[in-house]
Design an enzyme around this catalytic site. Structure first.
Site, PDB file in Angstrom:
ATOM      1  N   HIS A 147       0.535  -1.278   0.054  1.00 19.00           N
ATOM      2  CA  HIS A 147       0.311   0.160  -0.128  1.00 19.00           C
ATOM      3  C   HIS A 147       0.803   1.337   0.042  1.00 19.00           C
ATOM      4  CE1 HIS A 147       0.392  -0.357   4.434  1.00 19.00           C
ATOM      5  NE2 HIS A 147       0.520   1.016   4.500  1.00 19.00           N
ATOM      6  N   ASP A 177       0.111  -7.512   1.255  1.00 20.61           N
ATOM      7  CA  ASP A 177       0.519  -6.213   1.397  1.00 20.61           C
ATOM      8  C   ASP A 177       2.099  -5.983   1.596  1.00 20.61           C
ATOM      9  OD1 ASP A 177       0.227  -3.433   1.697  1.00 20.61           O
ATOM     10  OD2 ASP A 177      -0.093  -3.534   3.582  1.00 20.61           O
ATOM     11  N   SER A 254       4.792   2.570   7.838  1.00 19.56           N
ATOM     12  CA  SER A 254       4.384   1.239   7.147  1.00 19.56           C
ATOM     13  C   SER A 254       5.756   0.908   6.410  1.00 19.56           C
ATOM     14  CB  SER A 254       3.238   1.952   5.916  1.00 19.56           C
ATOM     15  OG  SER A 254       2.163   1.801   6.501  1.00 19.56           O
TER      16      SER A 254
END
Length: 514
Positions: A147, A177, A254
């Site tokens: 993402h 992911d 992230s």
């Protein structure tokens, strides 16, 4: 969250915090001036001696712990990178059905990429974002989240010694992911892999990343829990087994590493659960038992194919185990069997408890999901099944995840890489309504475009409908797949595409060597 935007939103707050120290300094100077000019007859107040620090021997354990953590941080930080992305996004692409208290670190809520909840298409926009990554080899392979780079048209990484390098997206996997980047370098500091299966609650861990744009931040905490289930209700196919930690992680973390006391990467930070969208004590990382094989496959093949049985599963718990005759309260209970799926063909039934795969015991549904998802389509596995208290064995031949639904991808070359960079789905009535496409249109809807691929270079986007390939009409995703796969190597393809209410021809240039 964009660093500049966050700083602008908090400008007033920071100004107010700075105002108080400035006023205090002025007041202190005034008092000091008075003290200098006041009459010499005024005697200064006696100053009491300062308290002595705590004896080193009394806090030696804490000092040793601090030094140990400093050593780990100094070793890992050079392997952490800041990832800045220019991406093509749609303003309404966020999944509104995800609970509001669950947020990803980058690019919107934790949710689906494209599917039955797709909304009316909007003109794509360009957005700039920031995430994190970790170098896993000196020659420039970097792991981050899917993402973070989803829809990227430009990716750059900054190392801790301020080197800025242009990065290429080697491969992505939306299911786990995860994504792999590659930069042109030979001398990068890398971090070693650790075994997440050895991680236990209570162990010390460090989280690295770039929260809110504050680059190369490290936080310390413990493992709060392991084997946490998939929190995304919109896509039950996503694997769970997440590591939960209280090491502070926030938007921008992230793709950064979660490391153990030995400086080994045991997880990749991916999302948090919070009522405010920022850290509240619950951060989650993808364990290396999922990350490492996925990354190795992405480096080798450029994509990942996940095995699929075609069943819904849930945990066997002490509360429900007696209803299935499972005295051990372990395994995954079948809650749904898709028609014409591998599970259906093998004879699986609702209420069956899968306790082993190829002789390996299954603790819960998440472990079963990971184990099956990491096997290649076409693999035959032996399931040990408990049915009405009796044990039986069922052989199942796995199929590719999405082979019966809207997630089907393009056939791959012998190298495993998608030739044209397209993911296609059938134009169902629901999708047609959501795209506001005329009923007279027949073809395949584009669900995914790989960054940097032939399809991306031709300007194809999610929601476009392919009507023809090389002047031949197509009726379904399989028609498009077959037509494109039959084009000889080195030759281009002409596709007729419906987009934004009109038809256009686009040329897909054959990739080099394909």
């Amino acid at each position: 969250m964009n660093e500049k935007k966050w700083l602008n939103e908090n400008k007033t707050k920071w100004t107010r915090r700075l105002a108080l120290p400035v006023f205090s300094l002025a007041l202190a100077l005034s008092v000091a001036t008075y003290g200098w000019v006041r009459p010499t007859s005024a005697s200064a107040a006696a100053t009491a001696p300062a308290a002595a620090p705590i004896d080193t021997d009394s806090v030696s354990a804490l000092i040793a712990l601090d030094k140990a953590m400093e050593t780990v941080a100094a070793r890992v930080t050079p392997a952490v990178v800041n990832v800045t992305v220019t991406s093509r996004v749609k303003p309404d692409s966020a999944n509104k059905e995800m609970p509001e208290d669950m947020q990803q670190f980058f690019g919107g809520p934790f949710g689906q990429f494209f599917g039955p909840h797709m909304r009316q298409r909007q003109q794509p926009q360009i957005e700039h974002g920031m995430g994190s990554g970790v170098v896993i080899s000196p020659d420039g392979y970097i792991v981050t989240n899917n993402h973070v780079v989803d829809g990227a048209v430009d990716v750059r990484v900054t190392t801790s010694n301020r080197r800025v390098l242009k990065a290429k997206v080697i491969g992505t996997d939306s299911l786990t992911d995860l994504a792999v980047l590659k930069v042109d370098a030979k001398d990068l500091t890398s971090a070693p892999w650790g075994d997440s299966r050895e991680v236990r609650p209570g162990q010390s861990v460090l989280a690295f990343g770039n929260p809110y744009g504050f680059r190369f931040t490290v936080t310390r905490g413990i493992v709060s829990a392991v084997n946490r289930a998939n929190p995304d209700p919109t896509n039950p196919s996503k694997p769970g087994e997440f590591i939960q930690t209280d090491a502070a992680i926030n938007p921008g973390n992230s793709g950064g590493p979660l490391v153990n006391a030995r400086g080994e990467v045991v997880g990749i930070n991916t999302f948090l659960i919070s009522p405010s969208g920022s850290f509240s004590g619950m951060g989650f990382a993808i364990p290396t038992q999922i990350v490492r094989p996925t990354v190795e496959t992405l480096i080798r093949d450029g994509k990942v194919s996940h095995g699929h049985i075609g069943i819904g599963i849930a945990d066997v718990t002490p509360e429900n185990a007696k209803f299935f005759g499972d005295t051990a309260a372990m395994g995954g209970v079948v809650t749904q069997v898709e028609p014409d799926s591998p599970g259906s063909k093998a004879g699986l039934q609702i209420g069956d408890v899968i306790t082993e795969v190829d002789g390996q015991k299954i603790n819960d549904a998440g472990e079963l999901q990971v184990m099956i998802g990491q096997r290649q389509p076409g693999t035959k596995v032996d399931l040990t099944v408990l049915r009405d208290g009796k044990t039986m064995h069922l052989p199942v031949t796995l199929e590719a995840l999405g082979s019966h639904g809207s997630e089907s991808g393009m056939p791959s070359e012998s190298t495993g890489k998608a030739r044209w960079g397209l993911g296609l789905g059938n134009l169902t009535p629901d999708v047609r309504d959501q795209l506001q496409a005329p009923t007279s249109l027949h073809g395949a809807v584009i669900e995914q475009v790989q960054p940097g691929s032939s399809a991306d270079n031709a300007g194809l986007q999610q929601g476009d409908i392919i009507l023809e390939v090389n002047r031949h009409k197509v009726q379904s995703a399989s028609d498009v797949q077959q037509a494109l796969s039959s084009i000889p190597k080195g030759q281009d393809a002409l596709v007729l595409v419906w987009s934004n209410g009109g038809n256009t021809f686009r040329v897909l240039h054959s990739p080099e060597g394909a």
